[in-house]
Design a protein around this motif. Sequence first.
Motif, PDB file in Angstrom:
ATOM      1  N   ASP A  13       0.942  -1.506  -0.201  1.00 31.99           N
ATOM      2  CA  ASP A  13       0.048  -0.373  -0.126  1.00 31.99           C
ATOM      3  C   ASP A  13       1.195   0.968   0.313  1.00 31.99           C
ATOM      4  O   ASP A  13       2.055   1.528   0.953  1.00 31.99           O
ATOM      5  CB  ASP A  13      -1.066   0.319   0.855  1.00 31.99           C
ATOM      6  N   ILE A  14       0.512   2.200  -1.066  1.00 32.44           N
ATOM      7  CA  ILE A  14       1.332   3.166  -0.916  1.00 32.44           C
ATOM      8  C   ILE A  14       0.072   4.612  -0.536  1.00 32.44           C
ATOM      9  O   ILE A  14      -0.829   4.697  -1.454  1.00 32.44           O
ATOM     10  CB  ILE A  14       1.862   3.640  -2.233  1.00 32.44           C
ATOM     11  N   LEU A  15       0.382   5.192   0.508  1.00 27.57           N
ATOM     12  CA  LEU A  15      -0.111   6.500   0.587  1.00 27.57           C
ATOM     13  C   LEU A  15      -0.103   8.308   0.004  1.00 27.57           C
ATOM     14  O   LEU A  15       1.872   8.716   0.616  1.00 27.57           O
ATOM     15  CB  LEU A  15      -0.383   6.778   2.144  1.00 27.57           C
ATOM     16  N   ARG A  78      -5.659   8.692   9.860  1.00 28.35           N
ATOM     17  CA  ARG A  78      -7.029   7.778   9.119  1.00 28.35           C
ATOM     18  C   ARG A  78      -6.162   6.779   7.877  1.00 28.35           C
ATOM     19  O   ARG A  78      -7.178   5.765   7.860  1.00 28.35           O
ATOM     20  CB  ARG A  78      -7.494   8.937   8.873  1.00 28.35           C
ATOM     21  N   ALA A  79      -5.606   7.177   7.906  1.00 31.40           N
ATOM     22  CA  ALA A  79      -5.142   6.484   5.805  1.00 31.40           C
ATOM     23  C   ALA A  79      -4.690   4.962   6.336  1.00 31.40           C
ATOM     24  O   ALA A  79      -5.183   3.906   5.646  1.00 31.40           O
ATOM     25  CB  ALA A  79      -4.318   7.657   5.411  1.00 31.40           C
ATOM     26  N   VAL A  80      -3.707   4.925   7.534  1.00 34.33           N
ATOM     27  CA  VAL A  80      -3.355   4.365   7.803  1.00 34.33           C
ATOM     28  C   VAL A  80      -4.267   2.953   8.695  1.00 34.33           C
ATOM     29  O   VAL A  80      -4.147   1.974   8.154  1.00 34.33           O
ATOM     30  CB  VAL A  80      -1.904   4.534   8.874  1.00 34.33           C
ATOM     31  N   GLU A  81      -5.154   4.011   9.505  1.00 37.57           N
ATOM     32  CA  GLU A  81      -6.163   2.749  10.482  1.00 37.57           C
ATOM     33  C   GLU A  81      -7.195   2.487   9.231  1.00 37.57           C
ATOM     34  O   GLU A  81      -7.554   1.187   9.620  1.00 37.57           O
ATOM     35  CB  GLU A  81      -5.952   3.874  10.999  1.00 37.57           C
ATOM     36  N   ILE A 120       4.082   5.683   3.249  1.00 40.00           N
ATOM     37  CA  ILE A 120       3.862   6.874   3.507  1.00 40.00           C
ATOM     38  C   ILE A 120       4.903   7.456   3.398  1.00 40.00           C
ATOM     39  O   ILE A 120       6.425   7.960   3.014  1.00 40.00           O
ATOM     40  CB  ILE A 120       4.032   7.069   5.112  1.00 40.00           C
ATOM     41  N   CYS A 121       3.980   8.368   1.659  1.00 38.00           N
ATOM     42  CA  CYS A 121       5.370   9.501   1.200  1.00 38.00           C
ATOM     43  C   CYS A 121       4.810  10.331   1.726  1.00 38.00           C
ATOM     44  O   CYS A 121       4.150  11.013   1.417  1.00 38.00           O
ATOM     45  CB  CYS A 121       4.589   9.685  -0.585  1.00 38.00           C
ATOM     46  N   GLY A 149       9.107  14.945  -3.125  1.00 35.48           N
ATOM     47  CA  GLY A 149       8.869  14.066  -1.953  1.00 35.48           C
ATOM     48  C   GLY A 149       8.633  12.628  -1.737  1.00 35.48           C
ATOM     49  O   GLY A 149      10.083  12.354  -2.521  1.00 35.48           O
ATOM     50  N   GLY A 150       7.800  11.462  -1.549  1.00 38.89           N
ATOM     51  CA  GLY A 150       8.277   9.967  -1.639  1.00 38.89           C
ATOM     52  C   GLY A 150       7.874   9.565  -2.676  1.00 38.89           C
ATOM     53  O   GLY A 150       8.166   8.037  -2.498  1.00 38.89           O
TER      54      GLY A 150
END
Length: 245
Positions: A13-15, A78-81, A120-121, A149-150
Amino acid sequence: MAILSCLGKMRIDILTLFPMMFYNVMNSSMMNIAQQKNIVDIRVTNIRNFTYDKHHKVDDRPCGGGPGMLMKPEPIFRAVESIWHPPDVKPLLILLSPQGEVFNQRLAKKLSEEKHLIMICGHYEGVDERVRLGLTPKEISLGDYVLTGGELPAMIITDAVTRLLPGALGCKDSTQLESFQNNMLEYPQYTKPEVWRGIKVPDILKSGHHEKICKWQLQQAKLRTRKRRPDLMEQNKKVEHDEPS
């Protein structure tokens, strides 16, 4: 919202704040094939979807002053959760950061042994420190330079990790013969035609003698590594010295 997904053995998963940066990269070449073969499940999630306000604000000025803007902690948490639901097994959380461990082939191999990665970017001037304190991600850097950025590091890490997964490449030995395996650069390789602009394919490679070819390849790999990356040869010496007799 996931824009890329398949039912795979490994999940990544890439945020990010810029999900469209990933579409062509993740749907091309080896990474696309690996997804089609259900070897990896790559999902890209927009952090802006987890903001509280109607303007989808994801950044703010640093407390105490300073240049630039910081990514706020709430949308990232919130995105991770939304992906990880305790008490499920916690995935390996990764924060792409210039302060992290420098990425290399050894680390790529280690990450490829995980079942689930969440990257997480960061962007702007970075992330609120509470992301580090609250989520305790592993921080990874591509090197001693600064990117916007990441996102680009996340693409590179995803590519490097995916190609190490069993079945991702056509030949099972492909990754074993590449640069940085066993701390050596790859030996010179040739294909047809046998002569191109006066440069010939070495006779040994046309001999059909597999054992002699392997010895030549190993010798050339050592010569090339010694000339171009003597630091890798020193690492090999250190490993041999540290191994129990």
